[in-house]
Design a protein around this motif. Sequence first.
Motif, PDB file in Angstrom:
ATOM      1  N   GLU A 199      -8.268  15.185 -26.711  1.00  0.00           N
ATOM      2  CA  GLU A 199      -6.856  15.516 -26.479  1.00  0.00           C
ATOM      3  C   GLU A 199      -5.988  15.024 -27.635  1.00  0.00           C
ATOM      4  O   GLU A 199      -5.055  15.702 -28.079  1.00  0.00           O
ATOM      5  CB  GLU A 199      -6.385  14.890 -25.167  1.00  0.00           C
ATOM      6  N   SER A 200      -6.317  13.850 -28.163  1.00  0.00           N
ATOM      7  CA  SER A 200      -5.516  13.290 -29.264  1.00  0.00           C
ATOM      8  C   SER A 200      -5.638  14.125 -30.530  1.00  0.00           C
ATOM      9  O   SER A 200      -4.718  14.163 -31.354  1.00  0.00           O
ATOM     10  CB  SER A 200      -5.970  11.854 -29.565  1.00  0.00           C
ATOM     11  N   ILE A 201      -6.801  14.792 -30.700  1.00  0.00           N
ATOM     12  CA  ILE A 201      -6.990  15.626 -31.892  1.00  0.00           C
ATOM     13  C   ILE A 201      -6.299  16.984 -31.734  1.00  0.00           C
ATOM     14  O   ILE A 201      -5.614  17.465 -32.640  1.00  0.00           O
ATOM     15  CB  ILE A 201      -8.508  15.820 -32.157  1.00  0.00           C
ATOM     16  N   LEU A 202      -6.463  17.568 -30.556  1.00  0.00           N
ATOM     17  CA  LEU A 202      -5.963  18.944 -30.363  1.00  0.00           C
ATOM     18  C   LEU A 202      -4.512  18.988 -29.900  1.00  0.00           C
ATOM     19  O   LEU A 202      -3.791  19.929 -30.204  1.00  0.00           O
ATOM     20  CB  LEU A 202      -6.854  19.682 -29.349  1.00  0.00           C
ATOM     21  N   ASP A 203      -4.078  17.969 -29.146  1.00  0.00           N
ATOM     22  CA  ASP A 203      -2.693  17.944 -28.652  1.00  0.00           C
ATOM     23  C   ASP A 203      -2.156  16.525 -28.806  1.00  0.00           C
ATOM     24  O   ASP A 203      -1.952  15.811 -27.822  1.00  0.00           O
ATOM     25  CB  ASP A 203      -2.679  18.395 -27.177  1.00  0.00           C
ATOM     26  N   PRO A 204      -1.915  16.104 -30.047  1.00  0.00           N
ATOM     27  CA  PRO A 204      -1.628  14.674 -30.317  1.00  0.00           C
ATOM     28  C   PRO A 204      -0.329  14.168 -29.702  1.00  0.00           C
ATOM     29  O   PRO A 204      -0.165  12.954 -29.552  1.00  0.00           O
ATOM     30  CB  PRO A 204      -1.558  14.609 -31.845  1.00  0.00           C
ATOM     31  N   GLN A 205       0.563  15.052 -29.331  1.00  0.00           N
ATOM     32  CA  GLN A 205       1.836  14.576 -28.750  1.00  0.00           C
ATOM     33  C   GLN A 205       1.708  14.290 -27.254  1.00  0.00           C
ATOM     34  O   GLN A 205       2.640  13.735 -26.652  1.00  0.00           O
ATOM     35  CB  GLN A 205       2.954  15.626 -28.960  1.00  0.00           C
ATOM     36  N   ALA A 206       0.591  14.674 -26.648  1.00  0.00           N
ATOM     37  CA  ALA A 206       0.439  14.477 -25.190  1.00  0.00           C
ATOM     38  C   ALA A 206       0.468  12.993 -24.832  1.00  0.00           C
ATOM     39  O   ALA A 206       1.090  12.591 -23.848  1.00  0.00           O
ATOM     40  CB  ALA A 206      -0.864  15.122 -24.714  1.00  0.00           C
ATOM     41  N   LYS A 207      -0.235  12.186 -25.606  1.00  0.00           N
ATOM     42  CA  LYS A 207      -0.218  10.725 -25.375  1.00  0.00           C
ATOM     43  C   LYS A 207      -0.049  10.063 -26.734  1.00  0.00           C
ATOM     44  O   LYS A 207      -0.846  10.298 -27.635  1.00  0.00           O
ATOM     45  CB  LYS A 207      -1.520  10.276 -24.730  1.00  0.00           C
ATOM     46  N   VAL A 208       0.987   9.196 -26.847  1.00  0.00           N
ATOM     47  CA  VAL A 208       1.261   8.540 -28.128  1.00  0.00           C
ATOM     48  C   VAL A 208       1.070   7.028 -27.955  1.00  0.00           C
ATOM     49  O   VAL A 208       1.619   6.421 -27.030  1.00  0.00           O
ATOM     50  CB  VAL A 208       2.701   8.848 -28.610  1.00  0.00           C
ATOM     51  N   VAL A 209       0.269   6.442 -28.841  1.00  0.00           N
ATOM     52  CA  VAL A 209      -0.054   5.008 -28.735  1.00  0.00           C
ATOM     53  C   VAL A 209       1.188   4.159 -29.022  1.00  0.00           C
ATOM     54  O   VAL A 209       1.979   4.493 -29.919  1.00  0.00           O
ATOM     55  CB  VAL A 209      -1.187   4.652 -29.739  1.00  0.00           C
ATOM     56  N   GLU A 210       1.319   3.092 -28.219  1.00  0.00           N
ATOM     57  CA  GLU A 210       2.463   2.186 -28.371  1.00  0.00           C
ATOM     58  C   GLU A 210       2.500   1.623 -29.799  1.00  0.00           C
ATOM     59  O   GLU A 210       1.466   1.244 -30.354  1.00  0.00           O
ATOM     60  CB  GLU A 210       2.330   1.051 -27.361  1.00  0.00           C
ATOM     61  N   GLY A 211       3.678   1.641 -30.400  1.00  0.00           N
ATOM     62  CA  GLY A 211       3.834   1.087 -31.736  1.00  0.00           C
ATOM     63  C   GLY A 211       3.689   2.114 -32.852  1.00  0.00           C
ATOM     64  O   GLY A 211       3.798   1.771 -34.026  1.00  0.00           O
ATOM     65  N   PHE A 212       3.448   3.367 -32.484  1.00  0.00           N
ATOM     66  CA  PHE A 212       3.289   4.420 -33.499  1.00  0.00           C
ATOM     67  C   PHE A 212       4.203   5.604 -33.173  1.00  0.00           C
ATOM     68  O   PHE A 212       4.594   5.808 -32.021  1.00  0.00           O
ATOM     69  CB  PHE A 212       1.834   4.898 -33.555  1.00  0.00           C
ATOM     70  N   GLU A 213       4.538   6.366 -34.225  1.00  0.00           N
ATOM     71  CA  GLU A 213       5.422   7.518 -34.042  1.00  0.00           C
ATOM     72  C   GLU A 213       4.588   8.791 -33.788  1.00  0.00           C
ATOM     73  O   GLU A 213       3.472   8.915 -34.305  1.00  0.00           O
ATOM     74  CB  GLU A 213       6.276   7.732 -35.300  1.00  0.00           C
ATOM     75  N   PRO A 214       5.132   9.746 -33.054  1.00  0.00           N
ATOM     76  CA  PRO A 214       4.393  11.006 -32.760  1.00  0.00           C
ATOM     77  C   PRO A 214       4.453  11.980 -33.943  1.00  0.00           C
ATOM     78  O   PRO A 214       5.146  12.997 -33.901  1.00  0.00           O
ATOM     79  CB  PRO A 214       5.136  11.564 -31.538  1.00  0.00           C
ATOM     80  N   VAL A 215       3.754  11.657 -35.009  1.00  0.00           N
ATOM     81  CA  VAL A 215       3.847  12.468 -36.230  1.00  0.00           C
ATOM     82  C   VAL A 215       2.554  13.228 -36.550  1.00  0.00           C
ATOM     83  O   VAL A 215       2.493  13.975 -37.503  1.00  0.00           O
ATOM     84  CB  VAL A 215       4.219  11.594 -37.454  1.00  0.00           C
ATOM     85  N   MET A 216       1.529  13.010 -35.742  1.00  0.00           N
ATOM     86  CA  MET A 216       0.239  13.637 -36.080  1.00  0.00           C
ATOM     87  C   MET A 216       0.286  15.149 -35.791  1.00  0.00           C
ATOM     88  O   MET A 216       0.739  15.568 -34.734  1.00  0.00           O
ATOM     89  CB  MET A 216      -0.868  12.994 -35.258  1.00  0.00           C
ATOM     90  N   PRO A 217      -0.166  15.978 -36.746  1.00  0.00           N
ATOM     91  CA  PRO A 217      -0.210  17.429 -36.492  1.00  0.00           C
ATOM     92  C   PRO A 217      -1.409  17.794 -35.617  1.00  0.00           C
ATOM     93  O   PRO A 217      -2.401  17.066 -35.575  1.00  0.00           O
ATOM     94  CB  PRO A 217      -0.384  18.020 -37.902  1.00  0.00           C
ATOM     95  N   SER A 218      -1.292  18.907 -34.951  1.00  0.00           N
ATOM     96  CA  SER A 218      -2.403  19.369 -34.118  1.00  0.00           C
ATOM     97  C   SER A 218      -3.503  19.991 -34.988  1.00  0.00           C
ATOM     98  O   SER A 218      -3.219  20.672 -35.968  1.00  0.00           O
ATOM     99  CB  SER A 218      -1.891  20.416 -33.124  1.00  0.00           C
ATOM    100  N   PHE A 219      -4.738  19.749 -34.599  1.00  0.00           N
ATOM    101  CA  PHE A 219      -5.876  20.359 -35.309  1.00  0.00           C
ATOM    102  C   PHE A 219      -6.475  21.504 -34.494  1.00  0.00           C
ATOM    103  O   PHE A 219      -7.582  21.940 -34.763  1.00  0.00           O
ATOM    104  CB  PHE A 219      -6.931  19.298 -35.620  1.00  0.00           C
ATOM    105  N   LYS A 220      -5.706  21.963 -33.516  1.00  0.00           N
ATOM    106  CA  LYS A 220      -6.180  23.067 -32.681  1.00  0.00           C
ATOM    107  C   LYS A 220      -6.386  24.304 -33.556  1.00  0.00           C
ATOM    108  O   LYS A 220      -5.503  24.686 -34.323  1.00  0.00           O
ATOM    109  CB  LYS A 220      -5.139  23.370 -31.607  1.00  0.00           C
ATOM    110  N   GLY A 221      -7.549  24.915 -33.458  1.00  0.00           N
ATOM    111  CA  GLY A 221      -7.848  26.114 -34.243  1.00  0.00           C
ATOM    112  C   GLY A 221      -8.318  25.807 -35.647  1.00  0.00           C
ATOM    113  O   GLY A 221      -8.680  26.710 -36.388  1.00  0.00           O
TER     114      GLY A 221
END
Lengths: 353, 501
Positions: A313-335
């Motif tokens: 889920e973190s790889i394909l939909d990284p904004q679904a759950k964001v680890v404490e202390g980090f910003e939601p900046v990871m792009p999705s690798f879906k496809g």
Amino acid sequence: MNFLALIQAAAATAPAAAQAPASQAPIAQGTAAQAAVSQITSADAAEPVVQAAKELLPQASTFAASIDDSFLLILWFAVFLSIVVAGAFAIMVLRPSAGTAGSTSRALYRWSAVGAFALVAVFFVQGARVWADMQVVPRGAVPVRVALEEKGWSFTYPNGYVTNELHLPIDRAVKFMFQGASEPYTFAVPAFRLQVAVPVGTRRDAWVEPTLAGEWEVRSTVPSLRKAEELVALATVHAEGGYEKWYQDISGPPLDLPPVELGQRSYQMRGCTQCHTVDGAKLVGPTFKGFLAREHRMKDGSVVDPSDDYIKESILDPQAKVVEGFEPVMPSFKGRLHELEVAGLAAYIKSLQ
Amino acid sequence: MNSSHSIGSTNPGAAAKPSVGGELWLFTQDHRRLAWMYAIVIGLSLVVGTVLAVGLGLQPLTGRGTAADAESYRRLYSMHGLVMVFLVALPALPGIVGNWLLPERLGVDEMAWPRMNLLAFQLLLVGCVFFLVAFFATPLDTGWDFALPYALKSNSSVAWGMLGIVFVGASFATSGANIVATVITSRGNGRCWSDLPFFAWAMGAAGLIQAIVTPVLLTALALLFAQREGASDVFASSGADVRFDQWFWFWAHPALASMLLAAIAVIGDVVGEHGDRPRGASRASVLSVMAITVFAFAGWGIHVLGRTDSAACDTAFSALVLASGVPLIILIVDWVTTLERGEARATTALGYAATSVVALTVGGMAGVFLAVPGTGAHLQNTSFSTGVLHFLVVGGVLGALLSGVHQLWPRWLGVAAREGWGKFGCFLFFVGVNLAFVPLCVRGYLGQPRRTLEVVAADERLGWYAVLGAVLIIGALTLAAWNLVATLLDSRATLAKKEAD
């Protein structure tokens, strides 16, 4: 020397051609025009004009030179005819005495018609020849699926990799397979002299052979309510060998490797190293070291299990759950990743102590 | 107002006729007064369209980027196109010059159907009212061609715009049928086809096209309206945008040809008056007019070049459109030789006629770029096609209108406009047309899409050249208007003095 070269040479020898204003520069860039210019003494004077034209609109495909030739052929005749017509009217009113009354010779009409038909036929054959070339996709062309989606352009490569940037090999034919959307669009690359119209809900094929490495603008020219930036993309024509390297990079590692090794290769090739370390150092994203051993607390205060599902889920939909202390900046690798690669990454991350 | 001294009825060459509709000009059936009425409405529309054009030219050079800019730009070009195409370019020559000159050239007192002539003008007025509503409610933003699927989704005054076109279109069809009927019925007094003047042939061909193709436009708009209201799904499936464009251009391509034929009628008449063939027609020129008319119905497919599945159709349409250039070249040869045999003087009217011929030549040759399949595909939807259209409409049609008006002015008022100012205006117009529209074509070749606020093609100087050209055109039009109105006021003063004496 063919008819086209004859006209271009005649135009280039005219003194005015060497001093053409900047506004005429873009149309004087065909390779045949350059050849004609180089044959004559005014070549040095004309060179800046040709250079300026090349800078404004380079010939970046095999079609570009042919279309420019066709354009120049019509252009020179248009200029010639306009000057003749304007001059004829001026002479008729400025001459000192009137002509002889009578009627126009039939032969004059006849030869005017014959001459006009001949010219039109030359224009048509010149244009139709390029058009015919454009219709037949060469064998072995690199296939790329193209669509203008809600968020902008999407280009899909044979390995399933999807991106919003177009990457093309040099001196090799590329076949574009266009998928129509809910609104019409065109795929226009002026540097290639290629524009393909894709009506609503239809499919179209086209091809091009890039001949000049560089970055060229892709644009839909159909008026649209979309934001302007959604209609524009970048086409990168790689230098010799560059496309193959890029394609190997996006293709990722061989999928028949053992899961942990496949995951490790993916981690190295897919850009994960830019944000995630395996030695405990903190970058933009959390480190993978000791993944199974530590607690995974999210921004919303919840705690999740370090399972395969969570990693996927973190790889394909990284904004679904964001680890404490980090910003939601990871792009999705879906496809962008094969499912075996995702599974391999999960195995690799869990293997890190 | 029925006096032979009144403006509309004053004609030194022909007896004045009573206005059947009474004292009110709005209800007159006198073709000369209707020509004046057309001149006023079209003149005002030209002013509105020009103001919109100035905004259109300046906006990309001043502010850009925001959604509001893009929206106002869409509205500007849509309303500019709507006004200029439907209220200026299409009705100007048949309405003003045709109404005045056709009966005179045919030697008859009146158009064949005077009431229909009045009806055509009144329908145009009603259309104007709906355009005004479309302008002031929520300005149209679909382009004058109601491009799909945009026109189906737009929240602007699409319905008002379409309603306006229904009335204006009915006006064109009525007027066109009347012109054709006038040409045909005038042959009653022992006149045969070969006796018809060139003006009648070309204006008759323009009228014939308008009468035949306008119903196609109205049908297309009716289907579009039904789809917008959810009563039809004819434009819902794949390829709908191409299907609508086929309908639309089946009207628009011949309509453009009818504009050009009307311009050709005026040019031929002015050249004939200056050459050795006043009111005459050579067989070659008549055959050329017929050929242009036939080709006009066979060229619509070039506007969907590369958008259908058939490369064969693309090629066939390309050949047909290119072939339509041949009769135009024969006409130019005919005009030059006509002048050659006469004692042509350098008048303002002939100057504007020559400007129009050069613009038609440049526009026609530029049209070749769009019609040839290879270059055409590269240039579709770019500002090149905008430049071509403007060469033909502004240089060709407006130039012919100015030529015709300067030629007619002495007949209308008994006094010619001032030649010096007229020629200076003509020079400005010639320079302005070329300066304004050549940059559009160059930028189009460089890849500048049409109808976008964003300046894509590199050199912004080209945009400023175009603005300078537009300023010169406006200066020329203002000068021409001032010159003509000043002459009108002088003639009224002279008339009043004579009556007082």
